[in-house]
Motif scaffolding. Structure first.
Motif, short mmCIF file in Angstrom:
data_model
loop_
_atom_site.label_atom_id
_atom_site.label_comp_id
_atom_site.label_asym_id
_atom_site.label_seq_id
_atom_site.Cartn_x
_atom_site.Cartn_y
_atom_site.Cartn_z
N LEU A 24 1.10 -1.07 -0.22
CA LEU A 24 0.02 0.08 0.11
C LEU A 24 1.15 0.98 -0.07
N GLU A 25 1.88 1.27 0.87
CA GLU A 25 3.25 2.40 0.59
C GLU A 25 3.13 2.58 -0.88
N SER A 26 3.71 1.63 -1.20
CA SER A 26 4.71 1.70 -2.82
C SER A 26 3.29 2.39 -3.56
N LEU A 27 2.19 2.06 -3.25
CA LEU A 27 1.31 2.37 -4.42
C LEU A 27 1.57 4.13 -3.89
N MET A 67 -6.60 -4.80 -8.46
CA MET A 67 -8.27 -4.92 -8.64
C MET A 67 -8.23 -6.21 -8.67
N GLN A 68 -7.90 -7.41 -8.64
CA GLN A 68 -8.04 -8.84 -8.57
C GLN A 68 -7.65 -8.98 -8.36
N SER A 81 -8.03 -3.97 1.38
CA SER A 81 -7.50 -2.87 1.04
C SER A 81 -6.65 -2.27 -0.18
N ILE A 82 -5.75 -3.36 -1.24
CA ILE A 82 -4.90 -3.52 -2.17
C ILE A 82 -6.51 -3.95 -3.60
N GLN A 83 -7.37 -3.86 -2.91
CA GLN A 83 -8.62 -4.16 -4.15
C GLN A 83 -8.98 -1.97 -3.92
N LEU A 84 -9.00 -1.69 -2.96
CA LEU A 84 -8.88 -0.14 -2.79
C LEU A 84 -7.91 0.68 -3.62
N HIS A 85 -6.94 0.58 -3.40
CA HIS A 85 -6.01 1.36 -3.66
C HIS A 85 -5.73 1.08 -5.29
N GLY A 86 -6.19 -0.49 -5.10
CA GLY A 86 -6.56 -0.45 -6.83
C GLY A 86 -6.75 0.44 -7.37
#
Length: 1095
Positions: free
Chosen positions: A690-693, A722-723, A728-733
C-alpha cells in the motif's frame, strides 16, 4: 434473585447466599473465599465490642490477603461494590484502625479486580472516605487517600457533589497538596487522588473551570518545587509522574487558557526540565519560565564536577584515539554511512555527546545498530567484547553492587524513565492544546541548533533521542518532535541559507536554516544508532515529517541526498514497519517542493546501495521480483526488454522498485534461509504494498516527465491490484481512477496545451493513451470529456509528432467499451482520423491508418453486439468517406498500406445490401475502386506483409452481395490465383520468410470465395481450374496438409480440410438443380484434392 445472591438496592442487612449459590460460584478458592467472606459480612451487625473488632479485623485481613484475578469468572463488579459498601457500614469512624483496614480493602479490590464503581455505590463510598479524612487522625489519611484515588479513577464526572469538599478553597486535597507544609507521603497520596480525579472520560462532562485551574496550579507548583522531604528517589518519581499525569489529563479534557498568564512558559520550563530527569551526565539548571522569541532563552548548565570530567572523556560508541574496530559481516548495508557518522562524532562535531554520560542501561537498548542486525560496532582493543560488557566495566565492577542494590538501581532507572516519558507525553498534549504560531515561539528551546565554535550544544529533544537508554522514552521524544514539525511548513518557509551569509548579524532565516540542518544531522545519527525497531520506525517517520515541511528550495542542496542515501538500505529491513516508514520517507522526499533538481538526480541513480553486496546493478522489468536485491540481472536470452536503454538511462529506479514491491511475488529474502520451503507465492505484506502505491502516486504527480515511461505499467499494476482478494489492495487498485484524476487535475492538461514544447505535448499524448479502459471508465464525466477534447484538439496540431501521437491516442480510445457505442464519439474520431490520413507526414498517416483499423474493428464489434441499430445510426456519408479515403490511401507507402488494409476489409464487411442500393453508394465506383486497390496489391506489392493484409481484407466480407457484380467477383478470384502463383517471386530474400503466411492467407481467401460463390460465378472458377489446376492443386494440397506455422494466421477458420469440404458441399448444392446427377468439374477437382489429403 436466584440462589439467594445479594443484589445492589436490597435491604441494609442484605440476603445470605444459599449453598446452591455458593457452590455455583466456587470455581476457585479465591472466589469461594470471597463469597464466604461476603456472607460473613452480611451476618455481622455494627458494634464497638472487642469481639466484633477482632472478628471484622480478621475478616478484612483475609479478604486483603487473597490473590484475585482481574476478569476471571465468578466475581462481578456489583458484588465487589456490595462488599465494600457493607464493610464501610459495619465500621465506625471512631474505629480508626478498622477504617484504615477498610480503605486498604477498597484500594486493593478496586485495583486488583479493575472495578469501576457505579454511581450509587460511589456516592456512599466517597461520603465515607471524605468523612474519614475529616474526622480520623492524620496517620490514617494515607490509606484513605489511596482508597479515594481508586474510587475516583475515571469517575471524576460522577463526583460533582463532593468537589467543594475536595477541591474547594479549603478542600481536603488542596490542603494536603502543599509541598512545604504537607507530610511527604500525604502529599504523594493527595496528588495521586487529584490526578485520578482529573482523568477525563470521552463523552462525559469534565471538571468545571475553577476546579481544573486549581488542580493545574497545584500540579505545576509540585513540578516547580525545588526540594521535597521525600527520602527516596522512587517516591519522588511517583509524585512527579502523578503531577505530570494530572496536567496531561487537564490538557486532554479541556481547552485550558495557558496564555492568560505565564502558565505556558512555566509549564514548558518544567516539562523541559523533567524530559531529562535522571538522564546520566546531565545536571540542568532551568529557568522557572521559558519566554517565546525574541526574548532570550536561559538554558545553563551547572559546572561539571571533577568525577564527571573523568567520565565524559569517554564516547560510548566512538573514540578517536582507539583505531581498531571490529568488522561486521560483509554485505550489510549502511556500514559506510555508519562509519562516516562515527568519524564525524569522533571529530567532536557533536559537543553534546562529549558532555553526556551513558549509564549502564544503554546496553539494554544498544547505542549503534546496523539497519538489519541491530548490532553495535565493536570498538577498542577487544573487538569481541560486547557493548554491554564494556559499559559495565566503565560504570561498575562485578562487586560494586550486590544483587539487591543492582535490582534497586534498575528499579530507580525504570521510575526515572517513566518521569521522562510522562513529561514528554504531557508536552505532546500541550502542543495539541495551543496554536502552532504560539508554539513556534519556543522553537529554540526544544529544537537543536548548530553549536558555536567552542561552545556546547544546548540540550533539546534530540538529546533524549540520542542519549536516553529507554527505547520507549526515545519514541516519546520522537512523537513530540513529529508533533512540533507537523504543520510547520509556513514557519519553516522563512529559513534560507542558499546564499552565503556575510552580515554583521545573523538573520533569523539563517538561524532557522541552521536548526533545520542540525535536525537532519541528529536524526540521521539516531537512525544509524537505533537498536529498537519500533523506535527506528518513529525516527524515520519523524524524518518524513521534517522532509514534508522543510523549504529545500531555499536551502543549500545536499540535505535530501544524505537522507536518501541513509534510508535506502532500510527498504529491505526485516521489520515490516521499518520498511513501510522508509517508503513513507521516500514518498515525502519526492513530494517536497517538486520538482527539485537534487531529487531528479537521486531518482536516476543506479540502485547499487539497495543491493546486498553493493555491486553494480542492472534494472529489469516486472519479470524479476528481486531485481533490486541482486548484483546484476541479465535480460533473458532472445527476449527484448520493454526499454533497451542502459542502466544510466533508466528513467526512475524508485518507480521500478515500487512496482516490483506491489505486483511481484517474493522469496522469503528477509529470513536467514535463502531457500523457501513453501511453494505458495508470497507477496510483500499489505502495508508495504500500500505504501508503495502511495509513493507511485506521488512520483507521478511530482515527477511526471520521469514517470511517463511507466504509465502503461502503472495501469497494469492498478488492474492487478483490483483482481486481488485483499480488500485494501483492491481499494488502492480502484484508486487508479483517482490516480489519473490527479494527473488530469495537475500537470497533464498544461503539458498537452504547451505549444512551445511539442516534445512535451507528444509525451503527454502518449501518457494519456496509456490509461486503461477500467481506469477511464471510473473517471468523472468531466475528466473523460477533458481527455477526449484535448486529443481531438491536438489532432489539428501543426507539429507532426504531436499530431501523430494524438491520432494514435484516438485509436486507443475508440476501443474503450464505454466509448465505442457512442455514435457521436465514433463519428468525431472518424473525421479526425480521416483528416490525419491526408497529412503530408508519413508518420502521421501511418498512425492514422492504424487508428482507422481500430475504428473499423469497433464498427464490426458494434455491428455484432448491437445489430442493425448501430449500422442505421452511423452516417452513410461518413462510411462512404471512410471507404474512399481508405481506398485512396492504399496507394501510399508500405508502412501506411500495411495498416490500412485491415480497415478496408472491415469496411467491406460492415457494408450491408441496403447501403449499396442507396443512391450515394450506387452512383459512385467506390466498390470497384476498393477491390481494385486490394487485388492490385495482393498480386504485385513487393512488401509481402502488405500482400498478406490485402488477402485478409479480401476474405473479410461475409456475404456474396458485398463482393459486387459477377465480373468483380471473377476479378477478385483471378487476382488471388495470380497472387498464389507469384507467392514465391521476390527479389528481397528477407521477404521469403513471409511466403508461407501469404500462401496460407490466399488459400483461405479462395476457399472463402468458393463458399460464397453463386451459380453465375462458377464459369470463372471453372476456367481457372482448367488452365491452372495443377498449380492450384499443389498449393491447396500443401495448405490443407500443413499445420499452422509461427508466422501463419488461421483467424476464425476451423480445420482446413473441413473448410474445404464445406466449400465443396456448397458448390455441389448450387450445381445439382441445374446439372442433375452429373458432377461438375469444379466439384470433381476439389474432391480429388480431398482424396489426396486422405492418402
Amino acid at each position: 434473585m436466584p440462589h439467594g445472591r445479594w443484589e445492589p438496592g436490597a435491604s441494609q442487612h442484605g440476603t445470605l447466599l444459599t449453598m446452591g449459590g455458593f457452590e455455583k460460584y466456587a470455581q476457585a478458592d479465591p472466589v469461594q473465599d470471597f463469597y464466604r467472606h461476603l456472607s460473613k459480612l452480611y451476618s455481622l451487625q455494627p458494634s464497638d465490642s472487642e469481639s466484633f473488632r477482632t472478628e471484622i479485623n480478621l475478616l478484612l485481613d483475609q479478604l486483603i490477603s487473597q490473590e484475585y484475578t482481574a476478569g476471571g469468572p465468578g466475581i462481578r463488579e456489583e458484588e465487589v461494590c456490595a462488599l465494600l459498601v457493607q464493610a464501610c457500614r459495619l465500621v465506625q469512624l471512631s474505629q480508626e484502625h478498622l477504617v484504615s483496614k477498610v480503605c486498604q480493602l477498597i484500594h486493593y479490590l478496586l485495583n486488583r479486580l479493575q472495578v469501576i464503581v457505579d454511581e450509587k455505590n460511589l456516592d456512599f463510598l466517597l461520603g465515607f472516605s471524605i468523612s474519614a479524612l475529616k474526622k480520623c487522625s492524620s496517620w490514617t489519611h494515607v490509606e484513605i487517600l489511596h482508597a479515594l484515588a481508586a474510587l475516583v479513577y475515571t469517575n471524576g464526572h460522577k463526583c460533582q457533589k463532593y468537589l467543594p469538599d475536595l477541591l474547594g478553597p479549603t478542600g481536603i486535597l488542596v490542603q494536603l497538596s502543599d509541598p512545604v507544609k504537607s507530610d511527604p507521603e500525604l502529599l504523594r497520596a493527595a496528588i495521586h487522588s487529584m490526578a485520578n480525579l482529573c482523568l477525563c472520560v470521552p463523552g462525559e462532562a469534565y471538571l468545571e473551570e475553577p476546579y481544573r485551574m486549581t488542580c493545574f496550579k497545584i500540579f505545576l507548583s509540585i513540578l516547580r518545587a525545588t526540594r521535597f522531604n521525600l527520602v527516596d528517589e522512587i517516591s519522588m518519581c511517583t509524585l512527579l509522574q502523578n503531577a505530570l499525569k494530572g496536567i496531561q489529563s487537564i490538557l486532554n479534557g479541556s481547552k485550558i487558557m495557558l496564555m492568560e498568564t505565564d502558565q505556558l512558559g512555566s509549564l514548558l520550563a518544567v516539562l523541559k526540565k523533567y524530559m531529562f530527569h535522571g538522564l546520566p551526565g546531565l545536571n540542568i539548571e532551568m529557568a522557572s519560565v521559558l519566554y517565546p522569541l525574541p526574548l532570550p532563552q536561559y538554558d545553563g548548565r551547572s559546572p561539571l564536577k571533577p568525577e564527571q570530567n573523568e567520565s565524559t572523556s569517554f564516547r560510548p560508541t566512538w573514540n578517536r584515539k582507539k583505531k581498531s574496530r571490529g568488522k561486521q559481516k560483509k554485505g550489510q548495508q549502511g556500514e559506510e554511512k555508519k562509519e562516516e557518522i562515527e568519524c564525524e562524532m569522533a571529530d567532536g562535531i557533536i559537543p553534546t555527546m562529549d558532555n553526556l554520560n551513558i549509564n549502564a542501561g544503554d546496553a539494554d537498548s544498544g547505542v549503534c545498530s546496523s539497519p538489519q542486525k541491530s548490532q553495535m560496532k565493536t570498538i577498542g582493543n577487544d573487538p569481541a567484547t560486547p557493548p554491554s560488557s564494556r559499559f559495565k566495566k566503565l560504570y561498575s565492577s562485578d562487586s560494586e553492587y550486590s544483587d539487591a542494590e543492582g535490582s534497586l538501581h534498575s528499579k530507580i532507572r525504570s521510575f526515572q524513565a517513566k518521569v521522562r516519558q510522562g513529561a514528554l507525553s504531557c508536552f505532546l498534549s500541550t502542543i495539541k492544546s495551543i496554536e502552532k504560531k504560539v508554539l513556534y515561539g519556543y522553537w529554540s528551546a526544544f529544537i537543536p541548533d548548530m553549536p558555536g565554535m567552542g561552545s556546547p550544544q544546548s540540550v533539546s529533544l534530540m538529546t533524549v533521542v540520542l542519549k536516553d537508554y529507554s527505547p520507549k522514552t526515545r519514541a516519546c521524544a520522537l512523537q513530540v518532535l513529529s508533533a512540533i514539525l507537523d504543520g510547520s511548513k509556513q514557519f519553516l518557509s522563512v529559513a534560507d541559507d542558499a546564499n552565503d551569509h556575510k552580515r554583521a548579524f545573523t538573520p533569523f532565516s539563517v538561524t532557522l536554516a541552521s536548526s533545520i540542518r542540525e535536525l537532519h544531522r541528529c536524526l540521521l545519527l539516531a537512525v544509524v544508532a537505533e537498536s529498537s525497531a519500533q523506535t527506528l520506525t518513529q525516527i524515520i517517520k519523524c524524518l518524513a515529517n521534517l522532509v514534508s515541511n522543510a523549504p529545500y528550495h531555499r536551502l543549500k542542496s545536499g540535505l535530501l541526498t544524505r537522507v536518501w542515501n541513509h534510508i535506502k538500505p532500510y527498504i529491505r529491513n526485516k521489520d515490516v514497519n521499518v520498511r513501510v516508514s522508509s517508503l513513507t520517507l521516500l514518498g515525502a522526499i519526492v513530494s517536497a517542493q517538486t520538482p527539485l533538481p537534487e531529487v531528479q538526480v537521486l531518482l536516476q541513480q543506479p540502485v547499487v546501495s539497495l543491493l546486498p553486496n553493493a555491486g553494480p546493478s542492472a534494472i529489469t522489468r516486472l519479470s524479476d521480483p528481486d531485481w533490486w536485491r541482486k548484483e546484476t540481472v541479465q535480460e533473458p536470452e532472445g527476449r527484448a526488454s520493454l526499454h533497451s536503454d542502459k542502466l544510466q538511462s533508466e528513467p526512475c529506479w524508485l518507480i521500478r522498485l515500487c512496482i516490483s514491491l506491489v505486483v511481484n511475488p517474493r522469496e522469503d529474502s528477509y529470513s536467514d534461509s535463502d531457500v523457501s520451503s513453501s511453494t505458495i507465492l508470497q507477496y510483500e505484506p499489505s502495508p508495504v504494498r500500500l505504501e508503495s502505491l502511495q509513493v507511485l502516486a506521488r512520483l507521478v504527480k511530482g515527477y511526471f516527465i520521469m514517470a511517463q515511461s511507466y504509465l502503461m505499467e502503472l495501469g497494469e499494476v492498478a488492474c492487478k491490484c483490483m483482481q486481488e482478494t485483499d480488500s485494501s489492495i483492491q481499494l488502492h487498485g480502484a484508486k487508479a481512477a483517482a490516480f489519473w484524476n490527479m494527473i488530469l487535475s495537475g500537470p497533464l492538461p498544461g503539458a498537452l496545451q504547451n505549444e512551445q514544447h511539442p516534445t512535451l505535448q507528444t509525451s503527454a499524448c502518449d501518457a494519456l493513451s496509456s490509461v486503461l479502459p477500467e481506469a477511464f471508465t471510473s473517471l468523472p464525466d468531466d475528466r473523460q470529456i477533458l481527455c477526449i477534447t484535448l486529443l481531438l484538439g491536438l489532432n489539428h496540431s501543426e507539429n507532426p509528432l504531436v499530431k501523430a501521437a494524438a491520432a494514435r491516442a484516438l485509436g486507443v480510445y475508440i476501443l474503450f467499451p464505454c466509448l465505442r457505442q457512442d455514435v457521436m464519439f465514433v463519428a468525431d474520431t472518424a473525421n479526425a482520423i480521416l483528416m490525419s490520413l491526408n497529412d503530408k507526414s508519413p508518420n502521421v498517416r501511418a498512425k492514422a491508418a492504424w487508428s482507422l483499423g481500430n475504428l473499423t474493428d469497433t464498427l464490426i464489434v458494434n455491428m455484432e453486439s448491437m445489430g442493425h441499430t448501430f449500422q442505421e445510426e452511423f452516417s452513410d456519408l461518413l462510411l462512404l468517406k471512410m471507404l474512399r479515403s481508405a481506398t485512396e490511401a492504399s496507394k501510399d507507402k508500405d508502412k501506411v498500406k500495411v495498416m490500412l488494409f485491415r480497415a478496408l476489409g472491415n469496411l467491406l464487411h460492415f457494408l450491408q445490401p441496403y447501403h449499396i442500393v442507396k443512391p450515394r453508394f450506387s452512383k459512385t465506383s467506390w466498390s470497384a475502386d476498393a477491390y481494385n486497390a486490394l487485388t492490385t496489391v495482393v498480386k504485385s506489392c513487393k512488401n509481402f506483409k502488405v500482400r498478406i493484409k490485402s488477402a485478409m481484407a479480401l476474405s473479410t466480407p461475409s456475404s456474396r452481395e458485398q463482393y459486387g457484380s459477377i465480373e468483380q467477383f471473377g476479378n477478385i478470384w483471378n487476382s488471388l490465383i495470380t497472387a498464389l502463383q507469384k507467392s514465391e517471386e521476390t527479389e528481397d530474400f528477407l521477404e521469403f520468410k513471409y511466403c508461407s503466411s501469404l500462401r496460407t492467407q490466399i488459400c483461405q481467401a479462395l476457399i472463402h470465395l468458393l463458399n460464397l460463390a453463386t451459380l453465375e460465378d462458377l464459369p470463372c472458377i471453372h476456367n481457372t481450374i482448367m488452365q491452372e489446376g495443377g498449380t492450384i492443386k499443389n498449393y491447396m494440397l500443401q495448405y490443407v496438409m500443413s499445420g499452422v506455422g509461427e508466422e501463419e494466421t488461421q483467424g476464425e477458420y476451423g480445420p482446413r480440410d473441413q473448410m474445404l469440404k464445406n466449400a465443396i458441399d456448397h458448390v455441389q448444392s448450387i450445381q445439382e438443380t441445374n446439372i442433375g446427377i452429373k458432377k461438375a468439374i469444379e466439384v470433381t477437382f476439389f474432391d480429388d484434392l480431398l482424396l489426396s489429403c486422405e492418402k
